[in-house]
Design a protein around this motif. Sequence first.
Motif, PDB file in Angstrom:
ATOM      1  N   LEU A  16      -1.267   2.213   7.314  1.00  0.00           N
ATOM      2  CA  LEU A  16      -1.519   2.953   6.085  1.00  0.00           C
ATOM      3  C   LEU A  16      -2.921   2.707   5.536  1.00  0.00           C
ATOM      4  O   LEU A  16      -3.308   3.259   4.526  1.00  0.00           O
ATOM      5  N   ARG A 195       1.268  10.951   3.258  1.00  0.00           N
ATOM      6  CA  ARG A 195       1.777   9.562   3.335  1.00  0.00           C
ATOM      7  C   ARG A 195       1.687   8.890   1.972  1.00  0.00           C
ATOM      8  O   ARG A 195       2.620   8.226   1.517  1.00  0.00           O
ATOM      9  N   THR A 198       4.299  10.375  -0.445  1.00  0.00           N
ATOM     10  CA  THR A 198       5.682  10.071  -0.091  1.00  0.00           C
ATOM     11  C   THR A 198       6.019   8.623  -0.388  1.00  0.00           C
ATOM     12  O   THR A 198       7.075   8.319  -0.959  1.00  0.00           O
ATOM     13  N   TYR A 199       5.128   7.712  -0.023  1.00  0.00           N
ATOM     14  CA  TYR A 199       5.374   6.309  -0.369  1.00  0.00           C
ATOM     15  C   TYR A 199       5.356   6.106  -1.877  1.00  0.00           C
ATOM     16  O   TYR A 199       6.164   5.354  -2.432  1.00  0.00           O
ATOM     17  N   ASP A 200       4.431   6.781  -2.571  1.00  0.00           N
ATOM     18  CA  ASP A 200       4.350   6.618  -4.022  1.00  0.00           C
ATOM     19  C   ASP A 200       5.637   7.043  -4.710  1.00  0.00           C
ATOM     20  O   ASP A 200       6.122   6.364  -5.626  1.00  0.00           O
ATOM     21  N   GLY A 203       9.043   5.801  -1.730  1.00  0.00           N
ATOM     22  CA  GLY A 203       9.010   4.491  -1.086  1.00  0.00           C
ATOM     23  C   GLY A 203       9.401   4.498   0.374  1.00  0.00           C
ATOM     24  O   GLY A 203       9.752   3.458   0.924  1.00  0.00           O
ATOM     25  N   PRO A 205       8.418   6.401   4.469  1.00  0.00           N
ATOM     26  CA  PRO A 205       7.391   7.170   5.186  1.00  0.00           C
ATOM     27  C   PRO A 205       7.813   8.623   5.352  1.00  0.00           C
ATOM     28  O   PRO A 205       9.005   8.921   5.455  1.00  0.00           O
ATOM     29  N   ARG A 239      13.045   4.485  -5.892  1.00  0.00           N
ATOM     30  CA  ARG A 239      11.687   3.934  -5.856  1.00  0.00           C
ATOM     31  C   ARG A 239      11.188   3.560  -7.256  1.00  0.00           C
ATOM     32  O   ARG A 239      10.767   2.436  -7.508  1.00  0.00           O
ATOM     33  N   LEU A 607       1.682  -2.113   1.242  1.00  0.00           N
ATOM     34  CA  LEU A 607       3.032  -1.799   0.800  1.00  0.00           C
ATOM     35  C   LEU A 607       3.699  -3.032   0.203  1.00  0.00           C
ATOM     36  O   LEU A 607       3.424  -4.158   0.609  1.00  0.00           O
ATOM     37  N   ALA A 611       9.229  -1.596   0.375  1.00  0.00           N
ATOM     38  CA  ALA A 611       8.762  -0.447   1.147  1.00  0.00           C
ATOM     39  C   ALA A 611       8.555  -0.816   2.616  1.00  0.00           C
ATOM     40  O   ALA A 611       8.810   0.007   3.505  1.00  0.00           O
ATOM     41  N   ALA A 615      10.780   1.017   5.304  1.00  0.00           N
ATOM     42  CA  ALA A 615      10.076   1.800   6.318  1.00  0.00           C
ATOM     43  C   ALA A 615      10.525   1.418   7.723  1.00  0.00           C
ATOM     44  O   ALA A 615      10.701   2.283   8.590  1.00  0.00           O
TER      45      ALA A 615
END
Length: 693
Positions: A16, A195, A198-200, A203, A205, A239, A607, A611, A615
């Motif tokens: 990332l 990416r 989506t993580y924000d 949480g 991928p 998340r 991360l 997360a 992931a």
Amino acid sequence: MLRRAIFAGFCIASWLGASPEPGRAGEKQTPPEQVRFFETSIRPLLATHCQKCHGAKKQEGNLRLDAREHILKGGERGPAVVVGQPDKSLLIQAVRQTDKNLRMPDGGKLSEREIADLTRWIAMGLPYPQREPIAKADGAKKKDWWAFKAPGDPVVPKVKDMAWPQSPLDHFILAQLNHKGLKPAPRADRRTLIRRATYDLIGLPPTPEEIDAFVNDKAPGAFAKVVDRLLASPHYGERWGRHWLDIARYADSNGLDENVAFGNAWRYRDFVVAAFNADMPYDQFLLEQLAGDLLATDDPAVRQRRLIATGFLSLGPKVIAEVDERKMEMDIVDEQIDTVGRSILALTLGCARCHDHKFDPVKMDDYYGLAGIFKSTKTMEHFKKIARWHENTLGSPNDIVRKAEHDKLVARLKTEIKTLTAKKTDDTKTRVKQLRDELARLEKNAPVIATALGVTEGHVIDVPIHKRGNHLKLGAIVPRRVPEVLAGTKPPSFDARHSGRLELARWLVQRDHPLTARVMVNRLWRWHFGQGIVRTPDNFGLLGEVPDNPELLDWLARRFADGWSLKAMHRVIMLSSTYQMSSYQDPKTAALDPENRLHGRALARRLEAEAIRDALLAVSGGLDPTMGGSLLHVPNRAYLFDHTSKDLTNYDSKRRSLYLPVIRNNVYDVFQLFDFPDPGFPSGDRATTTVAP
């Protein structure tokens, strides 16, 4: 297996581009939980028992105990403390009084609790906060501090490059950059952007299919569609609910002296997740957590939800084996004041328990005005050793009546069995056996009424000032009230019929409150950008930092308070050019803004623990998407004598990390490795101490 998982987590973090930002140069700040511990437990102890003989005016044995450097220097016998080693410290040997030639204080011995506090203080590194220059500012200057004034509504700045901004917030960022002769970083490529988003927001991928769809979607609103899809996902609440649980010091056990299971805390966790998914307005979210039991409703489901929400006030650790019941009660009140202060206001109100706040314009009167509100709230069923916390009953009226009738019948059978058994005649044996069989059947089929950690109204009372925080030395009674510096022109009034929690909550969510909206939008910014506009998200007081862009903070706070929608604020932030920048840093920017205080580029971020684990499960196809419920394997209020979690839960579960129980005193090893916060304190930030190399 664990090493492989951790290595894979490093690889995901590196993939990332999640290398950490360098820390700020300069003095290392004392962690806020250590500041609070010192101010509430150590400073009063030293002032009461030690500094009359070992202070500024008098130094028996050439020993001073009124500053860290003096303690380390020591006196005629040598250094008073060996940092991190209480058992080797003369101070601890003196207060334990095991050596007849070394006994302190004169005329008595400290309590076991006080000795334990001193021991803990030395073990944690002897924190002794002494930042005096700001503290000595006069009262008027303190009250002029930016955070104590209502947010303004600044005009959106004009900029020359009108092609770059996609949102009004971009004007605030670009204006600051242009003022320094700098330009924002280029836009991130599409794979990076999806990416990041989506993580924000969830949480996890993005899937290969989601990446390809976004990369190939050339429509102008393609990214807005991605944001809306993610905000609509049930994973969003998981998340962002986790971020709030950090602030709410969520845990599934008590910790401290008796690590007892909070077997129903999961209901509060699930309330938080559901509230975020439903985009419950933030003002309503706070009202329900502080005073949900006092909000009228005819809907049984809403009533139940609001009772669960009050778990916010009861989740904190408690010394439930404290011998002094009055002290225990005030310690719990203190923890609630501190939690409300740090989580909602980003102020360390707990520091005013023993003296006027050393730094902020918060007086002891202000503290004990709030203490009356929380002492008038029932958090505990009783304070007798071992104390028992209160839980709200979630059953219907019919369920409660049925349970009461059942309990009454069980009690009658037990009394009859006891009476007949005492007669010890042959004629009663058959009857006793019948009654015991009936009792066993009743107990096996007892109606179960769900309960939830929470609070309710108690005996309404105003609290006197406790001199030096000591409940045995009382001063003038302080009517319930809010801190004077924040009260505004229309402070809430409190009557003798209610605790005042509802009035407090309604005051906190007034649109023009100086802190509530600012604090929350700053938390949103921190979790989207890696640093808040105010880089001390839990402290907006004089020991905190000033905003990097105060006009932008106020503009966001005003927009947020218009409808209190968190999802709307996500859209405002994420659909901006500022959010969509790459992490590229040109040489000029690196020289003039090395800490990225002008927000001219994206920060590469590692991360968090959850997360990384989630992931790994997601990309392996093993993630169990089941939501809600408890994975704790012990009953509510069960004792965890070994202070470990091996018999309490199963960390082999493939459910999201949010649902793994948080055991105080023994947080899951992988979480600790990746800087999971101490669940004993509100935490709106997370450190980054473990890096891929």
